[in-house]
Motif scaffolding. Sequence first.
Motif, PDB file in Angstrom:
ATOM      1  N   GLU A  44     -23.817 -66.948  14.377  1.00  0.00           N
ATOM      2  CA  GLU A  44     -23.314 -65.629  14.757  1.00  0.00           C
ATOM      3  C   GLU A  44     -23.907 -64.576  13.839  1.00  0.00           C
ATOM      4  O   GLU A  44     -24.029 -64.782  12.632  1.00  0.00           O
ATOM      5  N   PHE A  45     -24.276 -63.441  14.439  1.00  0.00           N
ATOM      6  CA  PHE A  45     -24.842 -62.322  13.674  1.00  0.00           C
ATOM      7  C   PHE A  45     -23.995 -61.083  13.938  1.00  0.00           C
ATOM      8  O   PHE A  45     -23.758 -60.718  15.084  1.00  0.00           O
ATOM      9  N   ASP A  46     -23.516 -60.437  12.880  1.00  0.00           N
ATOM     10  CA  ASP A  46     -22.664 -59.254  13.025  1.00  0.00           C
ATOM     11  C   ASP A  46     -22.916 -58.343  11.824  1.00  0.00           C
ATOM     12  O   ASP A  46     -22.382 -58.560  10.741  1.00  0.00           O
ATOM     13  N   GLN A  47     -23.751 -57.329  12.032  1.00  0.00           N
ATOM     14  CA  GLN A  47     -24.126 -56.428  10.950  1.00  0.00           C
ATOM     15  C   GLN A  47     -24.178 -54.989  11.454  1.00  0.00           C
ATOM     16  O   GLN A  47     -24.395 -54.746  12.646  1.00  0.00           O
ATOM     17  N   SER A  48     -24.004 -54.045  10.551  1.00  0.00           N
ATOM     18  CA  SER A  48     -24.109 -52.624  10.877  1.00  0.00           C
ATOM     19  C   SER A  48     -25.277 -52.015  10.113  1.00  0.00           C
ATOM     20  O   SER A  48     -25.519 -52.362   8.940  1.00  0.00           O
ATOM     21  N   TYR A  49     -25.989 -51.101  10.755  1.00  0.00           N
ATOM     22  CA  TYR A  49     -27.177 -50.492  10.156  1.00  0.00           C
ATOM     23  C   TYR A  49     -27.248 -49.005  10.500  1.00  0.00           C
ATOM     24  O   TYR A  49     -26.710 -48.556  11.519  1.00  0.00           O
ATOM     25  N   ILE A 282     -24.813 -53.870  21.146  1.00  0.00           N
ATOM     26  CA  ILE A 282     -24.908 -52.744  20.218  1.00  0.00           C
ATOM     27  C   ILE A 282     -23.816 -51.732  20.526  1.00  0.00           C
ATOM     28  O   ILE A 282     -23.662 -51.300  21.675  1.00  0.00           O
ATOM     29  N   ILE A 283     -23.060 -51.347  19.499  1.00  0.00           N
ATOM     30  CA  ILE A 283     -22.052 -50.301  19.632  1.00  0.00           C
ATOM     31  C   ILE A 283     -22.381 -49.208  18.628  1.00  0.00           C
ATOM     32  O   ILE A 283     -22.413 -49.460  17.417  1.00  0.00           O
ATOM     33  N   PHE A 284     -22.634 -48.006  19.113  1.00  0.00           N
ATOM     34  CA  PHE A 284     -22.947 -46.884  18.236  1.00  0.00           C
ATOM     35  C   PHE A 284     -21.658 -46.293  17.684  1.00  0.00           C
ATOM     36  O   PHE A 284     -20.659 -46.143  18.402  1.00  0.00           O
ATOM     37  N   GLU A 285     -21.697 -45.932  16.431  1.00  0.00           N
ATOM     38  CA  GLU A 285     -20.503 -45.532  15.683  1.00  0.00           C
ATOM     39  C   GLU A 285     -19.733 -44.403  16.362  1.00  0.00           C
ATOM     40  O   GLU A 285     -18.507 -44.409  16.419  1.00  0.00           O
ATOM     41  N   ASP A 286     -20.432 -43.404  16.874  1.00  0.00           N
ATOM     42  CA  ASP A 286     -19.762 -42.243  17.457  1.00  0.00           C
ATOM     43  C   ASP A 286     -19.497 -42.384  18.949  1.00  0.00           C
ATOM     44  O   ASP A 286     -18.954 -41.474  19.578  1.00  0.00           O
ATOM     45  N   LEU A 321     -26.482 -39.936  23.842  1.00  0.00           N
ATOM     46  CA  LEU A 321     -27.435 -40.038  22.739  1.00  0.00           C
ATOM     47  C   LEU A 321     -28.688 -39.196  22.986  1.00  0.00           C
ATOM     48  O   LEU A 321     -29.631 -39.263  22.207  1.00  0.00           O
ATOM     49  N   LEU A 322     -28.686 -38.393  24.032  1.00  0.00           N
ATOM     50  CA  LEU A 322     -29.849 -37.608  24.421  1.00  0.00           C
ATOM     51  C   LEU A 322     -30.375 -36.733  23.291  1.00  0.00           C
ATOM     52  O   LEU A 322     -31.581 -36.561  23.142  1.00  0.00           O
ATOM     53  N   GLY A 323     -29.485 -36.174  22.490  1.00  0.00           N
ATOM     54  CA  GLY A 323     -29.919 -35.273  21.430  1.00  0.00           C
ATOM     55  C   GLY A 323     -29.816 -35.859  20.038  1.00  0.00           C
ATOM     56  O   GLY A 323     -30.046 -35.145  19.047  1.00  0.00           O
ATOM     57  N   ASP A 324     -29.482 -37.149  19.913  1.00  0.00           N
ATOM     58  CA  ASP A 324     -29.310 -37.773  18.595  1.00  0.00           C
ATOM     59  C   ASP A 324     -30.620 -38.360  18.094  1.00  0.00           C
ATOM     60  O   ASP A 324     -31.458 -38.809  18.871  1.00  0.00           O
ATOM     61  N   ARG A 325     -30.779 -38.385  16.778  1.00  0.00           N
ATOM     62  CA  ARG A 325     -31.939 -39.031  16.155  1.00  0.00           C
ATOM     63  C   ARG A 325     -31.466 -40.081  15.143  1.00  0.00           C
ATOM     64  O   ARG A 325     -31.935 -41.206  15.129  1.00  0.00           O
ATOM     65  N   ARG A 326     -30.536 -39.703  14.265  1.00  0.00           N
ATOM     66  CA  ARG A 326     -30.018 -40.627  13.260  1.00  0.00           C
ATOM     67  C   ARG A 326     -28.669 -41.170  13.735  1.00  0.00           C
ATOM     68  O   ARG A 326     -27.760 -40.402  14.034  1.00  0.00           O
ATOM     69  N   VAL A 327     -28.558 -42.505  13.798  1.00  0.00           N
ATOM     70  CA  VAL A 327     -27.348 -43.142  14.304  1.00  0.00           C
ATOM     71  C   VAL A 327     -26.958 -44.310  13.414  1.00  0.00           C
ATOM     72  O   VAL A 327     -27.788 -44.855  12.681  1.00  0.00           O
ATOM     73  N   SER A 328     -25.696 -44.663  13.476  1.00  0.00           N
ATOM     74  CA  SER A 328     -25.194 -45.883  12.841  1.00  0.00           C
ATOM     75  C   SER A 328     -24.656 -46.772  13.949  1.00  0.00           C
ATOM     76  O   SER A 328     -23.956 -46.296  14.853  1.00  0.00           O
ATOM     77  N   ALA A 329     -24.982 -48.059  13.873  1.00  0.00           N
ATOM     78  CA  ALA A 329     -24.588 -48.956  14.959  1.00  0.00           C
ATOM     79  C   ALA A 329     -24.283 -50.344  14.430  1.00  0.00           C
ATOM     80  O   ALA A 329     -24.826 -50.780  13.413  1.00  0.00           O
ATOM     81  N   ARG A 330     -23.407 -51.017  15.162  1.00  0.00           N
ATOM     82  CA  ARG A 330     -23.080 -52.408  14.866  1.00  0.00           C
ATOM     83  C   ARG A 330     -23.825 -53.292  15.847  1.00  0.00           C
ATOM     84  O   ARG A 330     -23.799 -53.073  17.053  1.00  0.00           O
ATOM     85  N   LEU A 331     -24.513 -54.308  15.316  1.00  0.00           N
ATOM     86  CA  LEU A 331     -25.265 -55.261  16.130  1.00  0.00           C
ATOM     87  C   LEU A 331     -24.564 -56.619  16.071  1.00  0.00           C
ATOM     88  O   LEU A 331     -24.251 -57.109  14.978  1.00  0.00           O
ATOM     89  N   TYR A 332     -24.317 -57.176  17.246  1.00  0.00           N
ATOM     90  CA  TYR A 332     -23.647 -58.469  17.307  1.00  0.00           C
ATOM     91  C   TYR A 332     -24.390 -59.388  18.271  1.00  0.00           C
ATOM     92  O   TYR A 332     -24.843 -58.960  19.339  1.00  0.00           O
TER      93      TYR A 332
END
Length: 393
Positions: A44-49, A282-286, A321-332
């Motif tokens: 299992e892989f579960d990390q945020s970046y 992938i779940i984006f923080e916002d 996410l059309l106008g976003d460049r920097r994001v934080s997301a959880r990858l599972y």
Amino acid sequence: MAVRRKPKTKFYLVVGGTIAAVVTALILILSPPPMASVEWASAEFDQSYDMLIVRDEAVYEAKNYGKTNYIAVEGQHVNVGDPIVEVYKWGYNDETLSKLLELQKTIMTYQTDVIRAGVIDDILNDINSRINAKALEIQQAVFSKTPGVLLTLERDMESLLDERMAHLREVTAPDEQLSAYYTQETELLNLFSSWRSLLSANEAGIVSFYFDGCEAVMNKQNIGSFTRDVLEEVMDGKTVETPEKEQGSAPLYRVVNDSAFYVVLLSDSKIPEMHLGNNFSIIFEDYVDHTYTGVVYDVSELAQKDGYVYTILIQDNIGPLLGDRRVSARLYGVQESYSIPKSCVKTVDDIDYVETAGGEYVPVLIVADKGDTVLVQTYEGQPGLSIGQQIRR
């Protein structure tokens, strides 16, 4: 008679050491090498970046424009040929526009109060009623501070005004004075036509009029060639400098692929799970109300072993996410593959491999690190592994 000397302790130590070495060598030679069994397991892989978004988009520019009239709205889907923006060249001035608007007001007054004075026109009354209602909507939008809807309301108002103008022209028989007004209006409209250019979509996608200054670098064509310096500058919110473009040009809008985009991750160390073709949720923080699915699209090792750049393709609507460049997301993600002791993996010239009990060398790709064990995959066209197979430690 010869005197026999008694062996000293050192003699026994030397002889004992020699015998022990011989015995050890014989044991190593005659004993079978230590083996391990190939097993099947999951990890299992579960990390945020923190990551960067790369859009599949086309940016359009115009030269020497003094005024723009947006036809499409932010986030609108367009097809090939749909109008996006009207551009007016340098030389356009608001004074001429004021003259045109004032003349059109004079024409409407002359049509209704002179030529058609006393005429009951139910169609005109209906149009005027809708114009008044739309004006009230615009007023409420201004007072409630909802500028996002103003452009749409203004476009609706322009459509109603055009409808009223066309109706009056159709039902009014022009006299000499009205004909003169029409001639003046045509001259001003022709002048505007010489200034104005209509820009239409060359491809289907979502329209956006916002820019962060990184579009020239953070684009699909540069995937696989990003440098650490560029990614770190973008992550810090800086505008990446690019070769100077022709003066007098400026970006107007971009058309974004609404069914695919990318996220890019810069890592100091290798992430085994980030191998080509591996899938993640992938779940984006916002934007936690939506789960995206991504696949590892590109893996690049930076020069001088300065880290790794991983690019994940997301085939989904880019939406908020059309106008976003920097994001934080959880990858599972969860993956299954061959499981072997980490000590079985040897490396030569940056190629990992294992040796089977029969002495065959099998190149492997480590796809997950579980501490003492690792999950590995074999390469197509190369020797393979099987569950229960014995490999050398």
